[in-house]
Design a protein around this motif. Sequence first.
Motif, mmCIF file in Angstrom:
data_model
loop_
_atom_site.group_PDB
_atom_site.id
_atom_site.type_symbol
_atom_site.label_atom_id
_atom_site.label_comp_id
_atom_site.label_asym_id
_atom_site.label_seq_id
_atom_site.Cartn_x
_atom_site.Cartn_y
_atom_site.Cartn_z
ATOM 1 N N GLU A 272 0.815 -1.214 0.000
ATOM 2 C CA GLU A 272 0.000 0.000 0.000
ATOM 3 C C GLU A 272 0.850 1.266 0.000
ATOM 4 O OE1 GLU A 272 -3.243 0.250 -0.278
ATOM 5 O OE2 GLU A 272 -3.551 -1.919 -0.395
ATOM 6 N N CYS A 273 1.813 1.336 0.950
ATOM 7 C CA CYS A 273 2.578 2.582 1.115
ATOM 8 C C CYS A 273 4.018 2.476 0.641
ATOM 9 C CB CYS A 273 2.553 3.028 2.572
ATOM 10 S SG CYS A 273 3.452 1.914 3.682
ATOM 11 N N GLY A 274 4.499 1.254 0.386
ATOM 12 C CA GLY A 274 5.870 1.093 -0.071
ATOM 13 C C GLY A 274 6.907 1.108 1.029
ATOM 14 N N GLU A 275 6.477 1.212 2.295
ATOM 15 C CA GLU A 275 7.411 1.225 3.416
ATOM 16 C C GLU A 275 7.945 -0.186 3.672
ATOM 17 O OE1 GLU A 275 8.674 3.530 5.493
ATOM 18 O OE2 GLU A 275 7.759 5.212 4.436
ATOM 19 N N GLY A 276 9.199 -0.261 4.121
ATOM 20 C CA GLY A 276 9.786 -1.543 4.454
ATOM 21 C C GLY A 276 9.278 -2.067 5.779
ATOM 22 N N ARG A 277 9.192 -3.371 5.902
ATOM 23 C CA ARG A 277 8.756 -3.985 7.152
ATOM 24 C C ARG A 277 9.863 -3.849 8.181
ATOM 25 N NH1 ARG A 277 5.284 -7.858 9.190
ATOM 26 N NH2 ARG A 277 6.134 -9.153 10.859
ATOM 27 N N ARG A 278 9.551 -3.197 9.284
ATOM 28 C CA ARG A 278 10.530 -3.001 10.344
ATOM 29 C C ARG A 278 10.402 -4.088 11.404
ATOM 30 N NH1 ARG A 278 12.970 1.973 10.324
ATOM 31 N NH2 ARG A 278 12.155 3.467 8.813
ATOM 32 N N PRO A 279 11.488 -4.376 12.124
ATOM 33 C CA PRO A 279 11.404 -5.364 13.205
ATOM 34 C C PRO A 279 10.402 -4.918 14.258
ATOM 35 C CG PRO A 279 13.684 -4.838 12.674
ATOM 36 C CD PRO A 279 12.837 -3.848 11.944
#
Length: 315
Positions: A272-279
């Motif tokens: 959806e937003c293109g943000e990377g999955r953070r821990p």
Amino acid sequence: MTAIVLRGDAAHLPLPDGSVDLICTSPPYWNLRDYRDGGESLKGQIGSEETPQEWLEALLNCTREWMRVLKPEGSIFVDLGDKYSARADGSAKRSGRRDHAGCMAPVRNARSLGRAKSLLLLPERYRIGCVDQLDLIARAKIVWSKPTALPESAEDRVQTAHEDVVHLVKKPRYFSAVDEIRVPHSGNAHARRKDGNLSPKEVAAVSAGHRRGFLPENWENPLGKLPGSVWEITSVPLIVPADLQVDHFAAYPPELCRRIILGWSPSGICAECGEGRRPVASSVRTFDGVPREDLPAWADPAAPRRTPNGAGHWR
């Protein structure tokens, strides 16, 4: 997982703006190898410039292109080696290093950046250029220590057994997942202060509940400690599937890439937003910092972060 290999010019990447999470590269060092195609030198190859200054300019131009395709929260890791200047009389000589076709690489005009036998300090000059000219942030320098470094003929200096990898970012806040590459605690850290050795002011603060003592269990991360800035990694030959038809005599060891990818590249991207999955981390503590299973209602993380009497904040 699918890997896609794109071949192109590092100065003109076939990628859209702001589309890359991580760039990890080791450009050709100046005047070291002559990359060939069909027996002829590749025209315009980085590293073939007449002077170190021209090589630095070409490399900074490539870095501008990397910045274009890098996301604002992305990272760039660049591995570079150095070189020594030419003889004091400035005449050309053979370097003793052979390229992929077995040809000797000539030493060109290296005197303009240093005296005879002096390191040209090219990795340092590149890092300074990235900060001063490109406005990048030099976040860290990793020393890649090579326990199996190639032998050298010099007998009046130490053997060169390392290369520098610089970590560059565009903004102070960037993606990081260093928990993925933490290392076990060594157990021989510097002696830590105990509650009994605190100053009177610190003892009063601890007694009042405003501060916890300097005990190992209070500040050692249970996942391990941060990796140090010196990585001892053995060089290994390149092994790739035969259908890729790739041949390289100075390839990265997989372990070097593994640490960088795990530590600064997201494991997934939000569609959806293109943000990377953070821990994701979770912890529940009472006001005094002691984990509890039988938390009272006021300690609910969703509740206001104050104690029942309103004194102090939730830890």
